[in-house]
Scaffold this motif. Structure first.
Motif, PDB file in Angstrom:
ATOM      1  N   THR A  70      41.811 -34.702  -4.626  1.00 54.14           N
ATOM      2  CA  THR A  70      41.615 -33.938  -3.179  1.00 54.14           C
ATOM      3  C   THR A  70      43.191 -33.535  -2.933  1.00 54.14           C
ATOM      4  OG1 THR A  70      40.110 -35.185  -2.575  1.00 54.14           O
ATOM      5  CG2 THR A  70      41.387 -34.842  -0.353  1.00 54.14           C
ATOM      6  N   THR A  80      39.192 -30.971  -1.180  1.00 55.39           N
ATOM      7  CA  THR A  80      38.794 -30.735  -2.611  1.00 55.39           C
ATOM      8  C   THR A  80      39.867 -29.775  -2.949  1.00 55.39           C
ATOM      9  OG1 THR A  80      37.022 -32.293  -2.283  1.00 55.39           O
ATOM     10  CG2 THR A  80      37.454 -31.524  -4.285  1.00 55.39           C
ATOM     11  N   THR A  83      36.723 -29.765  -8.910  1.00 50.91           N
ATOM     12  CA  THR A  83      36.325 -30.795  -9.275  1.00 50.91           C
ATOM     13  C   THR A  83      35.904 -30.333 -11.194  1.00 50.91           C
ATOM     14  OG1 THR A  83      34.466 -29.605  -8.041  1.00 50.91           O
ATOM     15  CG2 THR A  83      35.554 -31.013  -7.140  1.00 50.91           C
ATOM     16  N   THR A  88      30.472 -33.925  -7.499  1.00 44.57           N
ATOM     17  CA  THR A  88      31.495 -34.692  -6.928  1.00 44.57           C
ATOM     18  C   THR A  88      32.345 -33.690  -5.855  1.00 44.57           C
ATOM     19  OG1 THR A  88      32.272 -34.884  -9.236  1.00 44.57           O
ATOM     20  CG2 THR A  88      33.491 -34.984  -8.211  1.00 44.57           C
ATOM     21  N   ARG A  89      32.307 -32.638  -6.125  1.00 44.14           N
ATOM     22  CA  ARG A  89      32.880 -31.709  -4.423  1.00 44.14           C
ATOM     23  C   ARG A  89      31.806 -32.694  -3.422  1.00 44.14           C
ATOM     24  NH1 ARG A  89      35.826 -27.730  -4.202  1.00 44.14           N
ATOM     25  NH2 ARG A  89      35.702 -27.166  -5.150  1.00 44.14           N
ATOM     26  N   ASP A  92      32.780 -35.425  -2.504  1.00 47.30           N
ATOM     27  CA  ASP A  92      34.439 -35.293  -1.596  1.00 47.30           C
ATOM     28  C   ASP A  92      34.125 -35.087   0.179  1.00 47.30           C
ATOM     29  OD1 ASP A  92      35.207 -36.174  -3.800  1.00 47.30           O
ATOM     30  OD2 ASP A  92      36.198 -34.186  -4.774  1.00 47.30           O
ATOM     31  N   TYR A  96      34.519 -36.475   4.375  1.00 49.53           N
ATOM     32  CA  TYR A  96      36.005 -35.574   4.751  1.00 49.53           C
ATOM     33  C   TYR A  96      34.628 -35.311   6.029  1.00 49.53           C
ATOM     34  CZ  TYR A  96      37.863 -34.115   0.612  1.00 49.53           C
ATOM     35  OH  TYR A  96      38.386 -33.770  -0.763  1.00 49.53           O
ATOM     36  N   CYS A 103      38.336 -42.430  -1.228  1.00 50.02           N
ATOM     37  CA  CYS A 103      39.667 -41.542  -1.401  1.00 50.02           C
ATOM     38  C   CYS A 103      40.339 -41.270  -0.204  1.00 50.02           C
ATOM     39  CB  CYS A 103      39.094 -40.028  -1.631  1.00 50.02           C
ATOM     40  SG  CYS A 103      38.387 -38.659  -0.167  1.00 50.02           S
ATOM     41  N   SER A 141      39.850 -44.413  -6.894  1.00 50.75           N
ATOM     42  CA  SER A 141      40.233 -43.783  -6.392  1.00 50.75           C
ATOM     43  C   SER A 141      41.647 -44.026  -6.146  1.00 50.75           C
ATOM     44  CB  SER A 141      39.570 -43.583  -4.503  1.00 50.75           C
ATOM     45  OG  SER A 141      38.404 -42.834  -4.286  1.00 50.75           O
ATOM     46  N   ASN A 155      40.408 -38.784  -7.779  1.00 48.71           N
ATOM     47  CA  ASN A 155      38.989 -39.494  -7.381  1.00 48.71           C
ATOM     48  C   ASN A 155      37.745 -38.792  -8.607  1.00 48.71           C
ATOM     49  OD1 ASN A 155      39.511 -39.517  -4.647  1.00 48.71           O
ATOM     50  ND2 ASN A 155      38.718 -37.237  -4.554  1.00 48.71           N
TER      51      ASN A 155
END
Length: 266
Positions: A70, A80, A83, A88-89, A92, A96, A103, A141, A155
């Motif tokens: 990130t 992001t 990744t 994983t994205r 994240d 957000y 994170c 994180s 992350n």
């Protein structure tokens, strides 16, 4: 960002990364994040995105976690940038969307944040519940520091409950430290490359405008100032950029030049 630009930063990269490498890690995995390895990775990759993608793969391999990076974007908004996988994205981006999560806390506090089990985690609700729904059970994180403070986070996600012991924490901190230096360098290279591209564009536009001014001077029998005023008036009157008006004038003259091929049918 070309290899030529990257190579021009070669010595600077070594000077910046090497001081952080004397921390006692001697195993193969740690050496994939040392000065020489990161230098080689910077020189081998063509773009910032490719470099950061390779960096997440190495971090994932060394920690046996899935990995994402990130960074702070415009107005401090996180995004992001790389990744190991789309899941994983998603993890994240869930943070957000909620405006909080491990994170983001690591990014804001500058302190590593650990989640040993999403099933019992009570912070940042409803993020832990959403993370469980996609399969994540634990995470680490780590903030990525540059000279101006935290620029992002590394992350790391696992799909089983995990309380990282001292050895895992030391390994992850080692990776985050080297990743931070490499990311900061890569960002500077990308900014430098972008500045060069912008300069080339500006010079090209200036050359086209100068050509258009010369054409108008010949056609209107006026000086350069009057020709530029005509160009600017055309730009404002048609509500298009000055360089586009200039390019149109130059193109029109080139088409009328002796030996020019007639325009084709469309």
């Amino acid at each position: 960002m070309t290899c030529a630009v990257l190579r021009s930063w070669n010595r600077w990269v070594l000077a910046q990364v090497r001081p952080h490498c004397m921390d006692g890690f001697d195993d193969y995995e740690a050496r994939t994040m040392d000065a020489g390895a990161l230098q080689e990775l910077l020189l081998r990759t063509e773009t910032l995105e490719e470099f950061l993608g390779e960096l997440t793969i190495r971090a994932a391999r060394e920690t046996e976690h899935r990995c994402g990076i990130t960074l702070r974007g415009d107005h401090g908004r996180p995004y992001t940038v790389a990744t190991t996988d789309e899941l994983t994205r998603t993890l994240d981006e869930l943070q957000y969307a909620e405006g909080e999560g491990p994170c983001l806390e690591a990014l804001d506090s500058g302190v590593p944040v650990f989640v040993t089990d999403m099933a019992t985690e009570t912070r940042w609700a409803p993020y832990p519940e959403h993370a469980l729904e996609v399969g994540a059970r634990s995470s680490m994180s780590y903030p990525l520091f540059s000279g101006e403070g935290a620029i992002g986070t590394l992350n790391l996600y696992a799909f089983e409950p995990l309380a990282p012991g001292p050895s895992m924490q030391a390994r992850a901190a080692h990776i985050a430290e080297h990743a931070a230096g490499a990311v900061a360098i890569a960002l500077r290279i990308a900014e430098h490359s972008k500045a060069i591209d912008n300069l080339r564009t500006a010079l090209t536009s200036r050359s086209t405008i100068d050509q258009a001014i010369g054409i108008l001077m010949a056609q209107q029998r006026c000086d350069a100032r009057a020709a530029f005023t005509l160009l600017r008036q055309a730009s404002q009157g048609r509500n298009i950029k000055l360089r586009e008006v200039a390019a149109g004038i130059v193109t029109a003259v080139e088409r009328k030049a002796p030996g020019a091929e007639p325009p084709g049918r469309y």
